[in-house]
Write a protein that holds these residues in place. Structure first.
Motif, short mmCIF file in Angstrom:
data_model
loop_
_atom_site.label_atom_id
_atom_site.label_comp_id
_atom_site.label_asym_id
_atom_site.label_seq_id
_atom_site.Cartn_x
_atom_site.Cartn_y
_atom_site.Cartn_z
N LEU A 1 1.17 4.23 -2.74
CA LEU A 1 1.00 5.64 -2.37
C LEU A 1 2.22 6.47 -2.74
O LEU A 1 2.08 7.62 -3.17
CB LEU A 1 0.72 5.76 -0.87
CG LEU A 1 -0.67 5.34 -0.41
CD1 LEU A 1 -0.84 5.61 1.06
CD2 LEU A 1 -1.75 6.03 -1.21
N ILE A 2 3.41 5.88 -2.59
CA ILE A 2 4.62 6.60 -3.02
C ILE A 2 4.52 6.92 -4.51
O ILE A 2 4.78 8.04 -4.95
CB ILE A 2 5.89 5.78 -2.73
CG1 ILE A 2 6.14 5.68 -1.23
CG2 ILE A 2 7.12 6.39 -3.41
CD1 ILE A 2 7.28 4.78 -0.86
N PRO B 1 9.58 7.04 3.35
CA PRO B 1 8.94 7.21 2.03
C PRO B 1 9.06 8.62 1.47
O PRO B 1 8.97 8.79 0.25
CB PRO B 1 7.48 6.85 2.28
CG PRO B 1 7.31 6.76 3.74
CD PRO B 1 8.64 6.55 4.36
N PHE C 1 0.84 -1.19 0.00
CA PHE C 1 0.00 0.00 0.00
C PHE C 1 0.88 1.24 0.00
O PHE C 1 0.65 2.20 -0.76
CB PHE C 1 -0.90 -0.05 1.23
CG PHE C 1 -1.95 1.00 1.25
CD1 PHE C 1 -2.85 1.14 0.21
CD2 PHE C 1 -2.07 1.87 2.33
CE1 PHE C 1 -3.81 2.11 0.23
CE2 PHE C 1 -3.03 2.84 2.36
CZ PHE C 1 -3.90 2.98 1.31
N GLU C 2 1.92 1.22 0.84
CA GLU C 2 2.84 2.35 0.90
C GLU C 2 3.53 2.56 -0.45
O GLU C 2 3.66 3.70 -0.93
CB GLU C 2 3.90 2.08 1.98
CG GLU C 2 4.77 3.28 2.27
CD GLU C 2 5.75 2.99 3.39
OE1 GLU C 2 5.38 3.17 4.55
OE2 GLU C 2 6.88 2.55 3.10
#
Lengths: 309, 285
Positions: free
Chosen positions: A116-117, A177, A112-113
């Motif tokens: 999103l990045i 991130p 998910f991260e």
């Protein structure tokens, strides 16, 4: 009578034959020079690339011998790939799958991260690329100095790989991130700025002249004359870039800039071989889903009859 | 002629869609924007884009950038040679990787072309294999090859070669599909076999396209090859990550400038080769 024989012009056919032979000779010479240069480049690169290296390998009985590097490495490669395959038996299928994806909660969070990045980097890239693409197009730039500066900036931003930016940003903004977003965003701005400015250079200039004739400033001309023309292409390129950014953000964690890449590094250093294949499966499926989804979206936005831009 | 209020009102009534979308479309658009902006703000929070973090980061970035000028110039020839060998290694990696990838992809590409391989399942199967190969990042492949062949440019070459097999096989088979049928019919009509029709009718059409694809990918591999050294697969990337790890920022900038210069020169040279060998020929498009 005899004097004129010397100066008799060649018959056209003979002349053609002579010219043809000369041409063939020139061509052959050119191709041989190219072939020799190519062979030299090939051998030199092979030498620089360790192709002729000889390495020591340990046999099963413990003795050591010198072998050429490629046959020496191939068994190790096979061994490595074999170890990444998980053991999955039919009877205990779910338990085995559970063991293979044992860190799935953490991986899903990181995935998910990663996405999103990619999303945020795309937003930054689109804003930067969009703003800079107008002064970086030959037909729209206010003057040639602005054009030159914007073009060089975009070139540098896309020539330096995002991983290098990430290394620098990890130093400046610490691990996490944020460094990844800034690094991929900066690189994406360079790449998108170039693509957008190519779109800008192919637009119809008449709407801009109309706005100018009605008393519009440079910004008015861009806003009402250029932007409506380039918007469909910009959306298409943006979606393509999002796919590329997802791939980039999946590995950028290797240098500490967030996302799944960090797990790759850990799995390698802790020798958790089956984790590597699990991570690969996760990234592969994600990339396929995003490719497919954005293709559908692109066709819907642009309209299939025009074809993908 | 001046436009009055009444004119505007009349037009708004006559063509309402030109002034305002239907409510549903408007709601969808607003919803989408709210979603995107909300997601963006949530990301800002989640990734901790706090003002003081940005401020300290920019301060450090400024200090790093202040080392840019004057860039470091090495004094001894040995140090320069080390850097130039690394640059050469990067180019060699891109060159060998592209070439090996193309040599393997060339025969395989025929299996994926619709006009040559008529068996549907074999064609689809081959194409999915190309897709899987392309899904591997070059960097991850490099990590795998480092395990087998040790640190050094060989791992980088093989990583580039493998990831290029997928790309080249796809692009080559697309070029094969875009060829004109007429020369093939000509060869068949004069009694040629299928193999001869490929050799004399299809190959001359696709070779310039293949060469152009080859040059283009070589350029992009020079760019992407510069980072392979960061994980230990040889080339200038190793020098770079080494200098960054040691905070030798002035040397980092020099190396980055050299990379940019190298990429410029490669782009320029391959542009020359492209126009020289291929010309402006656009036959098989």
């Amino acid at each position: 009578m005899t004097a004129t024989a010397d100066v008799t012009p060649l018959r056209p056919v003979q002349q053609f034959e002579l010219d043809y032979v000369a041409l063939r000779r020139r061509q052959k010479l050119g191709w041989s020079i190219a072939a020799v240069l190519f062979l030299i480049a090939f051998t030199f690169s092979a030498w620089l690339g360790d192709f002729f290296k000889v390495t020591q390998v340990t046999n099963i009985d413990g003795s050591r011998e010198w072998r050429w590097i490629i046959p020496a490495g191939l068994p190790r490669l096979g061994d490595f790939i074999e170890r990444t395959f998980p053991t999955i038996r039919f009877e205990t299928f779910w338990a085995d799958m559970g063991e293979w994806f044992w860190r799935w909660r953490i991986w899903m969070n990181l995935l998910f991260e990663t996405i999103l990045i990619a999303f945020m980097a795309t937003v930054f890239g689109v804003i930067g690329g969009f703003v800079l693409s107008f002064p970086a197009s030959r037909n729209l730039a206010p003057n040639k100095w602005v054009l030159w500066i914007c073009r060089r900036y975009l070139e540098i931003a896309r020539t330096v790989p995002e991983l290098v930016f990430a290394l620098i940003f990890v130093f400046c903004f610490s691990v996490g991130p944020m460094a990844g977003v800034l690094a991929i965003g900066l690189h994406a701005a360079g790449a998108l700025g170039k693509l957008y400015s190519e779109v800008n250079e192919n637009i119809d200039m008449r709407p801009l002249e109309g706005v100018k004739a009605a008393g519009g400033t440079w910004f008015d001309q861009i806003r009402y004359g250029a932007v409506p023309q380039v918007l469909p292409n910009i959306i298409s390129y943006t979606l393509l870039r999002f796919e590329i950014n997802v791939r980039a953000s999946s590995i950028i964690g290797y240098v500490g800039a967030g996302g799944l890449g960090q797990e790759f590094r850990e799995a390698l250093s802790l020798q958790e071989y089956t984790d590597l294949s699990a991570l690969f499966v996760i990234i592969f499926v994600t990339v396929i889903v995003i490719d497919y989804g954005s293709e559908k979206l692109r066709h819907r936005i642009i309209g299939l009859e025009k074809g993908p831009a | 002629m001046n436009v009055t209020e009444q004119d505007t009102a009349r037009f708004m009534e006559a063509v309402p869609r030109a002034y305002r979308d239907p409510t549903l479309v408007r709601a969808q658009k607003i919803g989408l924007w709210v979603f995107f902006i909300g997601l963006f703000c949530w990301c800002l929070y989640d990734f901790n884009f706090s003002p003081e973090r940005i401020w300290t980061g920019l301060e450090r970035l400024g200090r790093v950038l202040s080392f840019m000028f004057p860039p470091h110039l090495w004094e001894t020839w040995e140090e320069w040679l080390e850097i130039f060998t690394a640059l050469g290694e990067t180019i060699a990696m891109a060159f060998m990787g592209t070439l090996l990838g193309a040599i393997i992809a060339f025969p395989v590409s025929f299996l994926g072309a619709k006009n040559i391989n008529r068996i549907f399942w074999v064609r689809q199967g081959t194409r999915r294999v190309y897709d899987v190969i392309r899904a591997f990042e070059t960097l991850i492949l490099a990590l795998i090859f480092i395990r087998a062949f040790g640190l050094g440019p060989l791992a980088g070459i093989l990583a580039i070669a493998v990831s290029e097999i997928g790309t080249f096989a796809k692009l080559f088979s697309e070029a094969l599909e875009n060829t004109s049928k007429k020369p093939v019919e000509g060869v068949v009509a004069s009694g040629g076999s299928r193999l001869q029709s490929i050799r004399y009718a299809i190959m001359p059409q696709v070779l310039p396209v293949h060469l152009s694809v080859l040059l283009y990918n070589f350029e992009s591999n020079v760019r992407s090859g510069t980072i392979l050294g960061i994980v230990g697969a040889g080339g200038i990337g190793f020098m770079l990550s080494d200098r960054i790890a040691g905070y030798f920022w002035d040397q980092v900038w020099t190396i980055i400038f050299l990379i940019i210069g190298m990429v410029y020169i490669i782009d320029y040279l391959s542009g020359l080769i492209r126009t020289r060998v291929i010309g402006k020929w656009e036959g098989a498009r």
